[in-house]
Each structure stands twice: as C-alpha cells, then as structure tokens.
Write a protein that holds these residues in place. Structure first.
Motif, PDB file in Angstrom:
ATOM      1  N   THR A  11       0.864  -1.308  -0.024  1.00  0.00           N
ATOM      2  CA  THR A  11      -0.048   0.129   0.026  1.00  0.00           C
ATOM      3  C   THR A  11       0.897   1.236  -0.013  1.00  0.00           C
ATOM      4  O   THR A  11       2.041   1.385   0.770  1.00  0.00           O
ATOM      5  CB  THR A  11      -0.951   0.057   1.341  1.00  0.00           C
ATOM      6  OG1 THR A  11      -1.530  -1.190   1.205  1.00  0.00           O
ATOM      7  CG2 THR A  11      -1.817   1.078   1.233  1.00  0.00           C
ATOM      8  N   VAL A  12       0.370   2.463  -0.809  1.00  0.00           N
ATOM      9  CA  VAL A  12       1.358   3.249  -1.121  1.00  0.00           C
ATOM     10  C   VAL A  12       0.338   4.665  -0.609  1.00  0.00           C
ATOM     11  O   VAL A  12      -0.888   4.784  -1.311  1.00  0.00           O
ATOM     12  CB  VAL A  12       1.901   3.749  -2.329  1.00  0.00           C
ATOM     13  CG1 VAL A  12       2.570   4.882  -2.372  1.00  0.00           C
ATOM     14  CG2 VAL A  12       3.039   2.480  -2.751  1.00  0.00           C
ATOM     15  N   VAL A  13       0.607   5.408   0.149  1.00  0.00           N
ATOM     16  CA  VAL A  13       0.139   6.510   0.483  1.00  0.00           C
ATOM     17  C   VAL A  13       0.843   7.886   0.095  1.00  0.00           C
ATOM     18  O   VAL A  13       1.964   8.180   0.386  1.00  0.00           O
ATOM     19  CB  VAL A  13      -0.080   7.012   1.974  1.00  0.00           C
ATOM     20  CG1 VAL A  13      -0.886   8.072   2.289  1.00  0.00           C
ATOM     21  CG2 VAL A  13      -0.940   5.684   2.627  1.00  0.00           C
ATOM     22  N   ASP A  14       0.310   8.482  -0.971  1.00  0.00           N
ATOM     23  CA  ASP A  14       0.920   9.562  -1.837  1.00  0.00           C
ATOM     24  C   ASP A  14       0.067  10.772  -1.735  1.00  0.00           C
ATOM     25  O   ASP A  14      -0.920  10.716  -2.660  1.00  0.00           O
ATOM     26  CB  ASP A  14       1.531   9.120  -2.945  1.00  0.00           C
ATOM     27  CG  ASP A  14       2.442  10.188  -3.835  1.00  0.00           C
ATOM     28  OD1 ASP A  14       3.226  11.104  -3.101  1.00  0.00           O
ATOM     29  OD2 ASP A  14       2.170  10.429  -5.091  1.00  0.00           O
ATOM     30  N   ASP A  15       0.375  11.889  -1.203  1.00  0.00           N
ATOM     31  CA  ASP A  15      -0.239  13.323  -1.353  1.00  0.00           C
ATOM     32  C   ASP A  15      -1.879  12.999  -0.859  1.00  0.00           C
ATOM     33  O   ASP A  15      -2.716  13.320  -1.617  1.00  0.00           O
ATOM     34  CB  ASP A  15      -0.243  13.682  -2.611  1.00  0.00           C
ATOM     35  CG  ASP A  15      -0.810  15.275  -2.711  1.00  0.00           C
ATOM     36  OD1 ASP A  15      -0.593  15.924  -1.519  1.00  0.00           O
ATOM     37  OD2 ASP A  15      -1.171  15.601  -3.606  1.00  0.00           O
ATOM     38  N   GLN A  16      -1.902  12.047   0.360  1.00  0.00           N
ATOM     39  CA  GLN A  16      -3.294  11.750   0.842  1.00  0.00           C
ATOM     40  C   GLN A  16      -3.989  10.889  -0.325  1.00  0.00           C
ATOM     41  O   GLN A  16      -5.295  10.735   0.139  1.00  0.00           O
ATOM     42  CB  GLN A  16      -4.131  12.889   1.197  1.00  0.00           C
ATOM     43  CG  GLN A  16      -3.466  13.883   2.152  1.00  0.00           C
ATOM     44  CD  GLN A  16      -4.368  14.839   2.692  1.00  0.00           C
ATOM     45  OE1 GLN A  16      -5.232  15.352   2.000  1.00  0.00           O
ATOM     46  NE2 GLN A  16      -3.975  15.729   3.694  1.00  0.00           N
ATOM     47  N   ILE A  17      -3.353  10.286  -1.113  1.00  0.00           N
ATOM     48  CA  ILE A  17      -4.243   9.218  -1.904  1.00  0.00           C
ATOM     49  C   ILE A  17      -3.548   7.876  -1.689  1.00  0.00           C
ATOM     50  O   ILE A  17      -2.593   7.703  -1.567  1.00  0.00           O
ATOM     51  CB  ILE A  17      -3.975   9.555  -3.624  1.00  0.00           C
ATOM     52  CG1 ILE A  17      -4.729  10.903  -3.910  1.00  0.00           C
ATOM     53  CG2 ILE A  17      -4.425   8.659  -4.527  1.00  0.00           C
ATOM     54  CD1 ILE A  17      -4.260  11.355  -5.213  1.00  0.00           C
ATOM     55  N   ILE A  18      -4.584   6.967  -1.396  1.00  0.00           N
ATOM     56  CA  ILE A  18      -4.073   5.715  -0.878  1.00  0.00           C
ATOM     57  C   ILE A  18      -4.191   4.821  -2.136  1.00  0.00           C
ATOM     58  O   ILE A  18      -5.236   4.690  -2.845  1.00  0.00           O
ATOM     59  CB  ILE A  18      -5.098   5.074   0.238  1.00  0.00           C
ATOM     60  CG1 ILE A  18      -4.966   6.053   1.382  1.00  0.00           C
ATOM     61  CG2 ILE A  18      -4.827   3.798   0.452  1.00  0.00           C
ATOM     62  CD1 ILE A  18      -5.961   5.585   2.373  1.00  0.00           C
ATOM     63  N   THR A  19      -3.047   4.323  -2.651  1.00  0.00           N
ATOM     64  CA  THR A  19      -3.182   3.010  -3.698  1.00  0.00           C
ATOM     65  C   THR A  19      -2.626   1.907  -2.981  1.00  0.00           C
ATOM     66  O   THR A  19      -1.504   1.605  -2.580  1.00  0.00           O
ATOM     67  CB  THR A  19      -2.326   3.584  -4.806  1.00  0.00           C
ATOM     68  OG1 THR A  19      -2.667   4.919  -5.132  1.00  0.00           O
ATOM     69  CG2 THR A  19      -2.206   2.894  -5.894  1.00  0.00           C
ATOM     70  N   HIS A  20      -3.499   0.819  -3.314  1.00  0.00           N
ATOM     71  CA  HIS A  20      -3.064  -0.642  -3.107  1.00  0.00           C
ATOM     72  C   HIS A  20      -2.490  -1.375  -4.245  1.00  0.00           C
ATOM     73  O   HIS A  20      -3.213  -1.169  -5.467  1.00  0.00           O
ATOM     74  CB  HIS A  20      -4.308  -1.351  -2.503  1.00  0.00           C
ATOM     75  CG  HIS A  20      -5.149  -0.739  -1.267  1.00  0.00           C
ATOM     76  ND1 HIS A  20      -4.355  -0.670  -0.004  1.00  0.00           N
ATOM     77  CD2 HIS A  20      -6.289  -0.081  -1.402  1.00  0.00           C
ATOM     78  CE1 HIS A  20      -5.323   0.099   0.625  1.00  0.00           C
ATOM     79  NE2 HIS A  20      -6.359   0.414   0.016  1.00  0.00           N
TER      80      HIS A  20
END
Length: 101
Positions: A11-20
């Motif tokens: 899981t990556v959190v980048d600029d308040q966007i969560i991407t699984h």
C-alpha cells in the motif's frame, strides 16, 4: 456472477491518495489461508496474511443529508450524483463476517 480473490502485497500513500498493490491469487491459496473452502461467488482479498471478504452497503449521502436519524436519504448533491445515497464497500476479515461453517 463469478467471484475473485486477490492478494494485497503493498500500500502506498502519496499526497493523501491511498493506492493498493493487489495481485491475482489462486483459490487454493485462499482456501489454505482461510482453513476452509471459500465461496467462489464472493470477492475476497488476502490482506496481511488474513482472508477478507468484500462487503458492500448503501447509506445516505454525508454531503447532503441532515443529522435526522429517520432520514433515509439526502436531498441530493454532486457528491452522490443527486440520488441522496452512497455505495460503500470494504474488505472485512472472514472470521468477522459470520460466514464461517
């Protein structure tokens, strides 16, 4: 309708966007982790070594509804597409879903 099963490997959190990072998983692996045969009609994910089932529900829109507990839907806004209702979905661990046999 056929179900599916994926495995969440990151899981990556980048600029308040969560991407699984979800990748396909075999039914055999899911059955092994769950300790029983999973229902092939449902959608599952293996998250942190635990089998989770996708649960969906609808609720009144938080953007256009009031605090009245008896209100079934909001008045409608851009957030909900002017319907007053929102579709929600979340993976819940199988052991909490009540589908154990």
């Amino acid at each position: 309708m056929a179900g599916s099963i994926v495995e969440r490997v990151g899981t990556v959190v980048d600029d308040q966007i969560i991407t699984h990072d979800d990748r396909p998983c075999t039914w055999e692996r899911g059955d092994e982790i769950a300790g029983r045969r999973l229902d092939r009609r449902r959608v599952y994910a293996v998250i942190d070594g635990d089998v989770c089932e996708l649960v969906m529900w609808s609720a009144r829109c938080s953007g256009c509804s009031s605090d009245d507990p008896y209100e079934a839907r909001g008045a409608g806004c851009r957030e909900c597409g002017w319907t007053g209702r929102r579709r929600n979905a979340q993976f819940i661990p199988v052991r909490l879903c009540g589908n154990e046999r």
